[in-house]
Design a protein around this motif. Structure first.
Motif, mmCIF file in Angstrom:
data_model
loop_
_atom_site.group_PDB
_atom_site.id
_atom_site.type_symbol
_atom_site.label_atom_id
_atom_site.label_comp_id
_atom_site.label_asym_id
_atom_site.label_seq_id
_atom_site.Cartn_x
_atom_site.Cartn_y
_atom_site.Cartn_z
ATOM 1 N N ALA A 1 28.856 98.432 76.996
ATOM 2 C CA ALA A 1 30.269 98.449 77.385
ATOM 3 C C ALA A 1 31.182 98.500 76.168
ATOM 4 C CB ALA A 1 30.581 97.221 78.240
ATOM 5 N N VAL A 2 30.883 97.684 75.160
ATOM 6 C CA VAL A 2 31.751 97.635 73.977
ATOM 7 C C VAL A 2 31.721 98.958 73.217
ATOM 8 C CG1 VAL A 2 32.085 96.523 71.732
ATOM 9 C CG2 VAL A 2 31.585 95.133 73.751
ATOM 10 N N ILE A 3 30.537 99.542 73.041
ATOM 11 C CA ILE A 3 30.433 100.788 72.282
ATOM 12 C C ILE A 3 31.108 101.941 73.009
ATOM 13 C CG2 ILE A 3 28.786 102.543 71.497
ATOM 14 C CD1 ILE A 3 29.108 100.159 69.637
ATOM 15 N N GLN B 1 29.700 98.447 65.790
ATOM 16 C CA GLN B 1 28.251 98.322 65.919
ATOM 17 C C GLN B 1 27.710 97.249 64.977
ATOM 18 O OE1 GLN B 1 26.299 102.109 65.649
ATOM 19 N NE2 GLN B 1 27.527 103.041 67.250
ATOM 20 N N PHE B 2 28.217 97.225 63.770
ATOM 21 C CA PHE B 2 27.790 96.222 62.798
ATOM 22 C C PHE B 2 28.106 94.815 63.302
ATOM 23 C CE2 PHE B 2 28.571 94.023 58.581
ATOM 24 C CZ PHE B 2 27.225 93.891 58.288
ATOM 25 N N ALA B 3 29.312 94.626 63.852
ATOM 26 C CA ALA B 3 29.694 93.316 64.383
ATOM 27 C C ALA B 3 28.809 92.923 65.564
ATOM 28 C CB ALA B 3 31.169 93.345 64.801
ATOM 29 N N LEU C 1 21.037 99.540 58.777
ATOM 30 C CA LEU C 1 21.412 98.866 60.021
ATOM 31 C C LEU C 1 20.580 99.279 61.224
ATOM 32 C CD1 LEU C 1 25.310 99.049 59.685
ATOM 33 C CD2 LEU C 1 23.823 97.120 59.152
ATOM 34 N N VAL C 2 19.702 100.252 61.058
ATOM 35 C CA VAL C 2 18.952 100.779 62.198
ATOM 36 C C VAL C 2 17.685 99.975 62.425
ATOM 37 C CG1 VAL C 2 17.710 102.753 63.130
ATOM 38 C CG2 VAL C 2 19.860 103.095 61.929
ATOM 39 N N PHE C 3 17.653 99.189 63.486
ATOM 40 C CA PHE C 3 16.431 98.515 63.904
ATOM 41 C C PHE C 3 15.788 99.355 65.000
ATOM 42 C CE2 PHE C 3 18.578 95.078 61.843
ATOM 43 C CZ PHE C 3 17.576 94.253 61.374
ATOM 44 N N GLY C 4 14.479 99.560 64.893
ATOM 45 C CA GLY C 4 13.773 100.328 65.907
ATOM 46 C C GLY C 4 13.429 101.731 65.484
ATOM 47 N N GLY C 5 14.148 102.280 64.495
ATOM 48 C CA GLY C 5 13.827 103.599 63.985
ATOM 49 C C GLY C 5 13.977 104.681 65.034
ATOM 50 N N CYS D 1 20.240 94.642 71.522
ATOM 51 C CA CYS D 1 21.524 95.273 71.239
ATOM 52 C C CYS D 1 21.374 96.770 70.967
ATOM 53 C CB CYS D 1 22.177 94.568 70.048
ATOM 54 S SG CYS D 1 23.842 95.132 69.663
ATOM 55 N N VAL D 2 20.339 97.155 70.209
ATOM 56 C CA VAL D 2 20.187 98.569 69.878
ATOM 57 C C VAL D 2 19.743 99.383 71.090
ATOM 58 C CG1 VAL D 2 19.730 98.113 67.443
ATOM 59 C CG2 VAL D 2 17.815 98.321 69.034
ATOM 60 N N VAL D 3 19.108 98.746 72.070
ATOM 61 C CA VAL D 3 18.846 99.446 73.330
ATOM 62 C C VAL D 3 20.180 99.844 73.965
ATOM 63 C CG1 VAL D 3 17.850 99.290 75.642
ATOM 64 C CG2 VAL D 3 16.647 98.280 73.708
#
Length: 389
Positions: free
Chosen positions: A146-148, A157-159, A231-235, A331-333
């Protein structure tokens, strides 16, 4: 070093299918066939790559090269595995203007954009099932979507990543007591950690000035891609929303999605998309732009691997750390789901025929599980045919 390079280069030529497939290729080649390391050591590299931000499969490859031949071995592995996709995506970037004059080419690219919808939808499906099993994780995912969608931007995204880490540490930490948690000492390599931190702080300062790479030079280009890689988790496909937020102002949505679609059609790591984007942004010297962007986006993940290669067991025994990572993963999902809608779906699916192709492709992808090469070929042909008729 030459042996390491050749082995990884040969894999870089055939490694379709994304990070999960790459990890399978690596195990087959380096554990089962060559016996460069055993299953236990290999599993530790895979676990660490999931724990750190960066390109997961490339980090595993770097760790294998480092295990075999030290730092130069790690670099040889990275260059060998990435070089085929780098060359192909760079060539696509410098020839795209001429190629796009042909309707068939436009149709092929449109077909590959539809494939991107299928692939990212599958990635969201898999990652949701893997990382959003608990209610706090599901809520984090929905909140981030929702936020993005409402407030797109890399700083938002960083926050959100920081917030997710705090929430995960509090509510997603493992309830099981790890074996001997206080007896495992964490021995980090502070030299590599300092280099990572200095580059991250410097890149953050430069990016905060909101000056595009095309205006301020290669330092800004390096900073944008270095920050994304940090900042990318999950690649894999998770890099898409951060890249779009970071460099989207320097090119049109259509250009960006063309690069992403083409990255689906080549073997090797998804992060090699940086070669295409760097060449498109730094049009005065596209090869320099491609090299700077590629090095910058891979570098943070490799530096962090060097920091923690000898300490992953101790790190993984800390419940609060694993909880924070679980929050970040949820979060990254959400980031990826938001990117699936905008810009991927909204830019690729134009009519009912496009939607039908996406639905059919997704069904085939989930049920029959075809080789990704055949799926790329099928969507390219379908796109060309629909353009011609």
């Amino acid at each position: 070093m030459l042996q390491i390079f050749i082995r990884f280069f040969s894999l870089g030529l055939i490694s379709f299918g994304g990070p999960a497939a790459h990890i399978g290729y690596f195990r087959q080649a380096f554990v089962q066939e060559l016996a460069w390391l055993d299953d236990k050591r290999y599993a530790s590299f895979v676990a660490l790559s999931q724990f750190m931000p960066g390109p997961g499969s490339s980090q595993v490859g770097f760790a294998i090269g480092y295990h075999r031949g030290g730092l130069l071995g790690g670099l040889a592995a990275f260059i060998g595995f990435t070089l085929p996709s780098f060359i192909l995506l760079f060539l696509f970037a410098v020839t795209s203007t001429q190629l796009l004059d042909y309707p068939v080419t436009q149709g092929i690219i449109h077909g590959l954009k539809l494939l991107a919808v299928v692939v990212v939808a599958d990635a969201v499906w898999i990652m949701f099932n893997q990382f959003c099993k608990r209610k706090p994780a599901i809520l984090l995912m929905l909140f981030s979507v929702a936020v993005i969608l409402l407030f797109p931007g890399i700083w938002i995204q960083f926050a959100l990543l920081i917030l997710a880490a705090v929430v995960g540490r509090q509510w997603l930490s493992s309830t099981a007591t790890p074996a001997e948690p206080t007896k495992q000492r964490i021995k980090l390599n502070y030299l590599w950690l300092s280099i990572f931190a200095l580059l991250f702080v410097g890149s953050t300062f430069i990016v905060s000035e909101n000056i595009s790479a095309s205006e301020s030079g290669l330092v800004s280009l390096f900073s944008q891609f270095y920050q994304v890689g940090s900042l990318v988790f999950g690649g894999g496909h998770v890099v898409l929303p951060l890249l779009q937020a970071s460099v989207g102002d320097a090119m049109s949505n259509d250009q960006f999605l063309t690069g992403y679609a083409l990255a689906q059609a080549v073997p090797g790591p998804m992060f090699a998309l940086a070669a295409y984007l760097g060449a498109e942004i730094w049009i005065e010297q596209p090869l320099v732009g491609a090299l700077v962007a590629t090095v910058a986006i891979f570098l943070p993940g490799f530096l962090l691997m060097l920091v923690a290669l000898k300490s992953w067991h101790a790190l993984s025994a800390r419940p609060h750390i694993t909880g924070a990572i679980a929050g970040v993963n949820a979060c990254v999902v959400g980031f990826l789901l938001a990117a699936l809608y905008n810009p991927i779906f909204s830019s690729a699916v134009k009519d009912n025929l496009d939607m039908a192709l996406v639905v059919i492709g997704f069904g085939l992808f989930k049920v029959l599980k075809p080789n990704i090469f055949y799926l790329v070929l099928s969507f390219a042909v379908a796109g060309a045919v629909t353009e011609l008729i």
